[in-house]
Design a protein around this motif. Structure first.
Motif, PDB file in Angstrom:
ATOM      1  N   ASN A 419      53.197  52.137  69.325  1.00  0.00           N
ATOM      2  CA  ASN A 419      53.842  50.890  69.752  1.00  0.00           C
ATOM      3  C   ASN A 419      52.951  50.030  70.642  1.00  0.00           C
ATOM      4  OD1 ASN A 419      56.178  51.248  68.285  1.00  0.00           O
ATOM      5  ND2 ASN A 419      57.263  52.300  69.948  1.00  0.00           N
ATOM      6  N   ARG A 420      51.888  50.601  71.181  1.00  0.00           N
ATOM      7  CA  ARG A 420      50.949  49.791  71.961  1.00  0.00           C
ATOM      8  C   ARG A 420      50.062  48.935  71.056  1.00  0.00           C
ATOM      9  NH1 ARG A 420      50.313  54.729  74.888  1.00  0.00           N
ATOM     10  NH2 ARG A 420      48.234  55.077  73.985  1.00  0.00           N
ATOM     11  N   TYR A 421      50.047  49.270  69.770  1.00  0.00           N
ATOM     12  CA  TYR A 421      49.168  48.582  68.831  1.00  0.00           C
ATOM     13  C   TYR A 421      49.922  47.664  67.863  1.00  0.00           C
ATOM     14  CZ  TYR A 421      45.580  51.993  70.183  1.00  0.00           C
ATOM     15  OH  TYR A 421      44.671  52.758  70.881  1.00  0.00           O
ATOM     16  N   VAL A 422      51.234  47.794  67.778  1.00  0.00           N
ATOM     17  CA  VAL A 422      51.965  47.095  66.722  1.00  0.00           C
ATOM     18  C   VAL A 422      52.931  46.074  67.290  1.00  0.00           C
ATOM     19  CG1 VAL A 422      51.781  49.072  65.174  1.00  0.00           C
ATOM     20  CG2 VAL A 422      53.818  48.835  66.626  1.00  0.00           C
ATOM     21  N   ASP A 423      53.328  45.179  66.418  1.00  0.00           N
ATOM     22  CA  ASP A 423      54.313  44.150  66.754  1.00  0.00           C
ATOM     23  C   ASP A 423      55.595  44.494  66.011  1.00  0.00           C
ATOM     24  OD1 ASP A 423      55.604  41.908  67.620  1.00  0.00           O
ATOM     25  OD2 ASP A 423      54.668  40.572  66.149  1.00  0.00           O
ATOM     26  N   PRO A 442      37.845  48.216  62.550  1.00  0.00           N
ATOM     27  CA  PRO A 442      37.660  49.663  62.385  1.00  0.00           C
ATOM     28  C   PRO A 442      37.680  50.400  63.724  1.00  0.00           C
ATOM     29  CG  PRO A 442      36.143  48.476  60.964  1.00  0.00           C
ATOM     30  CD  PRO A 442      36.795  47.448  61.837  1.00  0.00           C
ATOM     31  N   GLU A 443      37.174  49.774  64.776  1.00  0.00           N
ATOM     32  CA  GLU A 443      37.149  50.413  66.090  1.00  0.00           C
ATOM     33  C   GLU A 443      38.563  50.630  66.628  1.00  0.00           C
ATOM     34  OE1 GLU A 443      33.427  48.861  64.993  1.00  0.00           O
ATOM     35  OE2 GLU A 443      35.325  47.730  65.244  1.00  0.00           O
ATOM     36  N   ILE A 444      39.432  49.653  66.419  1.00  0.00           N
ATOM     37  CA  ILE A 444      40.816  49.787  66.889  1.00  0.00           C
ATOM     38  C   ILE A 444      41.519  50.908  66.132  1.00  0.00           C
ATOM     39  CG2 ILE A 444      43.072  48.657  66.920  1.00  0.00           C
ATOM     40  CD1 ILE A 444      41.648  46.036  67.544  1.00  0.00           C
ATOM     41  N   LYS A 445      41.305  50.976  64.845  1.00  0.00           N
ATOM     42  CA  LYS A 445      41.931  52.032  64.052  1.00  0.00           C
ATOM     43  C   LYS A 445      41.460  53.409  64.503  1.00  0.00           C
ATOM     44  CE  LYS A 445      42.365  49.095  59.940  1.00  0.00           C
ATOM     45  NZ  LYS A 445      41.900  48.870  58.546  1.00  0.00           N
ATOM     46  N   ARG A 446      40.162  53.543  64.747  1.00  0.00           N
ATOM     47  CA  ARG A 446      39.640  54.837  65.194  1.00  0.00           C
ATOM     48  C   ARG A 446      40.223  55.213  66.560  1.00  0.00           C
ATOM     49  NH1 ARG A 446      34.785  53.208  62.651  1.00  0.00           N
ATOM     50  NH2 ARG A 446      34.006  52.250  64.570  1.00  0.00           N
ATOM     51  N   LYS A 447      40.353  54.235  67.436  1.00  0.00           N
ATOM     52  CA  LYS A 447      40.923  54.495  68.760  1.00  0.00           C
ATOM     53  C   LYS A 447      42.366  54.985  68.630  1.00  0.00           C
ATOM     54  CE  LYS A 447      41.450  52.262  73.311  1.00  0.00           C
ATOM     55  NZ  LYS A 447      42.904  52.459  73.512  1.00  0.00           N
ATOM     56  N   LEU A 448      43.134  54.327  67.765  1.00  0.00           N
ATOM     57  CA  LEU A 448      44.520  54.734  67.541  1.00  0.00           C
ATOM     58  C   LEU A 448      44.589  56.174  67.021  1.00  0.00           C
ATOM     59  CD1 LEU A 448      47.255  52.597  65.760  1.00  0.00           C
ATOM     60  CD2 LEU A 448      46.930  54.981  65.181  1.00  0.00           C
ATOM     61  N   VAL A 449      43.768  56.481  66.026  1.00  0.00           N
ATOM     62  CA  VAL A 449      43.776  57.821  65.425  1.00  0.00           C
ATOM     63  C   VAL A 449      43.363  58.878  66.444  1.00  0.00           C
ATOM     64  CG1 VAL A 449      42.715  59.297  63.665  1.00  0.00           C
ATOM     65  CG2 VAL A 449      43.407  56.959  63.089  1.00  0.00           C
ATOM     66  N   ASN A 450      42.370  58.565  67.272  1.00  0.00           N
ATOM     67  CA  ASN A 450      41.926  59.520  68.284  1.00  0.00           C
ATOM     68  C   ASN A 450      43.016  59.802  69.321  1.00  0.00           C
ATOM     69  OD1 ASN A 450      39.370  59.961  67.196  1.00  0.00           O
ATOM     70  ND2 ASN A 450      38.446  58.250  68.331  1.00  0.00           N
ATOM     71  N   GLU A 451      43.823  58.802  69.617  1.00  0.00           N
ATOM     72  CA  GLU A 451      44.941  59.024  70.536  1.00  0.00           C
ATOM     73  C   GLU A 451      45.989  59.932  69.905  1.00  0.00           C
ATOM     74  OE1 GLU A 451      46.620  55.834  72.847  1.00  0.00           O
ATOM     75  OE2 GLU A 451      44.876  54.567  72.462  1.00  0.00           O
ATOM     76  N   VAL A 452      46.257  59.726  68.626  1.00  0.00           N
ATOM     77  CA  VAL A 452      47.215  60.604  67.922  1.00  0.00           C
ATOM     78  C   VAL A 452      46.693  62.040  67.903  1.00  0.00           C
ATOM     79  CG1 VAL A 452      48.320  61.097  65.696  1.00  0.00           C
ATOM     80  CG2 VAL A 452      48.149  58.725  66.513  1.00  0.00           C
ATOM     81  N   ALA A 453      45.369  62.195  67.772  1.00  0.00           N
ATOM     82  CA  ALA A 453      44.770  63.536  67.723  1.00  0.00           C
ATOM     83  C   ALA A 453      44.974  64.305  69.019  1.00  0.00           C
ATOM     84  CB  ALA A 453      43.281  63.432  67.402  1.00  0.00           C
ATOM     85  N   GLU A 454      45.271  63.607  70.109  1.00  0.00           N
ATOM     86  CA  GLU A 454      45.481  64.267  71.385  1.00  0.00           C
ATOM     87  C   GLU A 454      46.890  64.835  71.536  1.00  0.00           C
ATOM     88  OE1 GLU A 454      44.479  61.473  74.392  1.00  0.00           O
ATOM     89  OE2 GLU A 454      42.364  61.331  73.819  1.00  0.00           O
ATOM     90  N   LEU A 455      47.774  64.550  70.567  1.00  0.00           N
ATOM     91  CA  LEU A 455      49.126  65.102  70.613  1.00  0.00           C
ATOM     92  C   LEU A 455      49.099  66.605  70.404  1.00  0.00           C
ATOM     93  CD1 LEU A 455      51.013  62.365  68.558  1.00  0.00           C
ATOM     94  CD2 LEU A 455      51.061  62.706  71.033  1.00  0.00           C
ATOM     95  N   LYS A 456      50.206  67.246  70.678  1.00  0.00           N
ATOM     96  CA  LYS A 456      50.290  68.703  70.607  1.00  0.00           C
ATOM     97  C   LYS A 456      49.962  69.235  69.222  1.00  0.00           C
ATOM     98  CE  LYS A 456      53.455  72.564  71.460  1.00  0.00           C
ATOM     99  NZ  LYS A 456      54.832  72.959  71.884  1.00  0.00           N
ATOM    100  N   SER A 457      50.468  68.581  68.178  1.00  0.00           N
ATOM    101  CA  SER A 457      50.235  69.026  66.795  1.00  0.00           C
ATOM    102  C   SER A 457      49.675  67.858  65.985  1.00  0.00           C
ATOM    103  CB  SER A 457      51.538  69.540  66.160  1.00  0.00           C
ATOM    104  OG  SER A 457      52.076  70.612  66.904  1.00  0.00           O
ATOM    105  N   PRO A 458      48.376  67.625  66.045  1.00  0.00           N
ATOM    106  CA  PRO A 458      47.791  66.462  65.359  1.00  0.00           C
ATOM    107  C   PRO A 458      48.109  66.401  63.870  1.00  0.00           C
ATOM    108  CG  PRO A 458      46.191  67.453  66.853  1.00  0.00           C
ATOM    109  CD  PRO A 458      47.362  68.389  66.800  1.00  0.00           C
TER     110      PRO A 458
END
Length: 569
Positions: A419-423, A442-458
């Motif tokens: 939700n920090r990235y979407v409208d 591409p940089e924004i997408k990678r940043k978003l994916v890397n944040e998701v990877a930090e969740l308990k079950s990526p």
């Protein structure tokens, strides 16, 4: 002793035959000729080509009209759903409430066959429209003609089910009253009327789907199943078990939990589940597939989604190194099927449509994986603890509620990131979509994916990005193709990278194309803290991704007969 030995041999032969019969029905898949072939053409003549193109165009037009008319239909309010859910939680058999449950029993299969969730949602809503028109007419009739006995009829609707409760005016049964003593509370003809409504709607719906050339598995008459009970979960169990009572003669009928054949079947399933589980946990070859005294949730999911025994054996060997015979695999299949008969339906207060139609600047779709597997695992543990049939149904509901609470925490953590990235975003069941605030680099997408990877079950989330400039009607299908490619990718990696590593990795498939079926496709890899992917692992992922794209392009698809996606890394 001879007699006992003979009985044991007879039991073994019977069980073996039952195993094979159950597996046959579980894995029965339509013959190629049963699929709609509007997008194929016989090159023998230009006439045939012309007819095929015309049929394909007609089918596309019908499908488009169906989606336009039914995709966003809402049949009950949040308050109505909450009222039904509240009653379902507290209503015991003594309340004499009649619950009904009609569910899209093969929703997952039809989703996989079409790869188009909006089409399947619209097909579901078409059936709901027909059904609720009849049920609401019955409600008016009951209230008008039985003012002293019928208090109300409460409706509930979610992504795959219509449920209802016919509530009497009288007080609940006391401990000494029998149901026969209060049979007058709700007219005895009601259950007969409900069964007639189900049969009539089922016939009308099947005629519509076939005329629209959308009967994708050749068995539209069996898509929906119906059940009646004195609790919500008994009605759901009757609906699930009704398929076992369907024959060529009587067809698909709405069944009641009070039917002795339904309860007999469910009790047999309980005993078979206990027998299969005991054999599985004591089989040395099965040990890699176990989590303590139970089969791993993921193993049950692999079994559920494999097209046949050979496919299931291959995947279990690749992922867990388990060398299983056909008979051993059949045992897990039967165990899974027995568990599934007790899996309770989900209760959702608000049904939202997860759509990217407004994602003009691009967006992201996500599918939360393994929810069904976790529910089956919870149901397996409930069956092992249960002391009787009704206790098994109640414990299965408790297990589902625990899984739901954990999923709500998981989806909330995920939504906080996206939700920090979407409208604007929508979570619907286990589907999530979000529309980009601005064109993502591409940089924004990678940043978003890397944040998701930090969740308990990526790995519990699969992601797909779509770009700006995609036509409104193609956005959802393009994203669905991205999610489908991720599924193929993970399957290709089984046995090549340890599953413990892959559980710590999230894959996002980036669809650069502006039209469905074409364009470049890239892969963004997000590594959790414990992933530890080596250079060799990275190379294996790149190779598997290219292979997944090639394989996905070859999958027959009536909606997109030619796919030319290109992997770019």
């Amino acid at each position: 002793m001879l007699k006992a030995a003979k009985l044991r041999r007879t039991h073994v032969v019977f069980l073996k035959q039952t195993l094979r019969l159950a597996v046959f029905f579980l894995f029965a898949i339509p013959r190629p000729g049963q699929f709609a072939n509007a997008a194929t053409c016989d090159l023998k003549s230009f006439t045939d080509i012309g007819q095929t193109v015309a049929a394909s165009s007609k089918r596309a037009a019908v499908k488009s009209a169906l989606i336009d008319a039914h995709l966003h239909q809402i049949f009950t309010t949040v308050d109505e759903n909450l009222a039904w859910m509240a009653l379902a939680r507290v209503a015991d058999r003594k309340f004499n409430v009649i619950f009904g449950d009609i569910e899209f029993a093969v929703l997952g299969d039809i989703n996989r066959l079409t790869n188009e969730k909006n089409l399947v949602t619209s097909l579901t809503n078409k059936q709901k429209e027909l059904l609720l028109t009849e049920l609401k007419a019955l409600r008016e009739s009951l209230l008008k003609n039985n003012p002293d006995t019928v208090k109300d009829v409460i409706f509930y609707s979610d992504f795959k089910s219509v449920r209802f409760a016919i509530v009497p005016k009288s007080k609940p049964l006391s401990a000494i009253e029998s149901r026969a003593d209060v049979a007058h509370q709700i007219p005895a003809t009601v259950q007969k009327e409900l069964k007639e409504i189900f049969a009539r709607v089922n016939g009308e719906y099947a005629t519509y789907v076939r005329a629209s050339d959308l009967d994708v598995d050749g068995a539209v008459e069996n898509w929906f199943r119906g059940g009646i009970g004195y609790t919500a979960d008994e009605a759901n169990a009757a609906a699930r078990t009704s398929r076992e009572l369907s024959t060529a003669t009587n067809g698909n009928q709405m069944q009641t939990f009070e039917n002795p054949e339904i309860q007999k079947s469910l009790n047999v399933y309980r005993r078979w589940a206990a027998l299969q589980r005991n054999e599985i946990i004591n089989d040395p070859s099965m040990q890699p597939l176990l989590d303590g005294q139970f089969v791993k949730d993921d193993v049950l999911d692999i079994i559920k989604k494999s097209k046949n025994i050979a496919k299931a054996r291959k995947r279990l060997k690749a992922k867990y190194g388990a060398e299983l015979s056909e008979a051993q695999t059949e045992r897990i299949v039967l165990y899974n099927r027995m568990i599934d008969s007790f899996s309770p339906g989900n209760h959702i207060a608000e049904r939202k449509v997860a759509s990217l139609e407004n994602a003009e600047l691009g967006g992201v779709s996500a599918d939360f994986t393994g929810l069904g597997a976790r529910n089956r695992g919870a149901t397996a543990r409930a069956l092992a603890e249960a002391k009787g049939l009704r206790n098994a149904i109640a414990l299965a509901r408790n297990g589902e509620q625990a899984v739901t609470e954990a999923f709500q925490k998981q989806s909330a953590d995920f939504a906080d990131i996206i939700n920090r990235y979407v409208d604007g975003s929508v979570l619907s069941g286990d589907d999530f979509v979000g529309s980009a605030k601005a064109v993502w680099t591409p940089e924004i997408k990678r940043k978003l994916v890397n944040e998701v990877a930090e969740l308990k079950s990526p790995s519990a989330q699969r992601l797909a990005f779509i770009s700006d400039g995609v036509a409104k009607k193609e956005r959802n299908l393009l994203a669905a193709h991205g999610e489908a490619i991720e599924k193929v990718l993970r399957e290709k990696l089984e046995g090549k990278i340890p599953y413990q590593k892959l559980e710590q990795v999230v894959f996002a498939v980036d669809m650069f194309g502006k039209s469905v079926g074409q364009g470049d496709v890239s892969l963004i890899i997000g590594e959790g803290k414990l992933a530890g992917l080596s250079d060799k692992d990275q190379a294996a992922i790149r190779a598997a991704f290219k292979q997944a794209i090639r394989e996905f392009n070859k999958i027959k698809d009536n909606e997109v007969p030619t796919k030319t996606y290109r992997a770019v890394l």
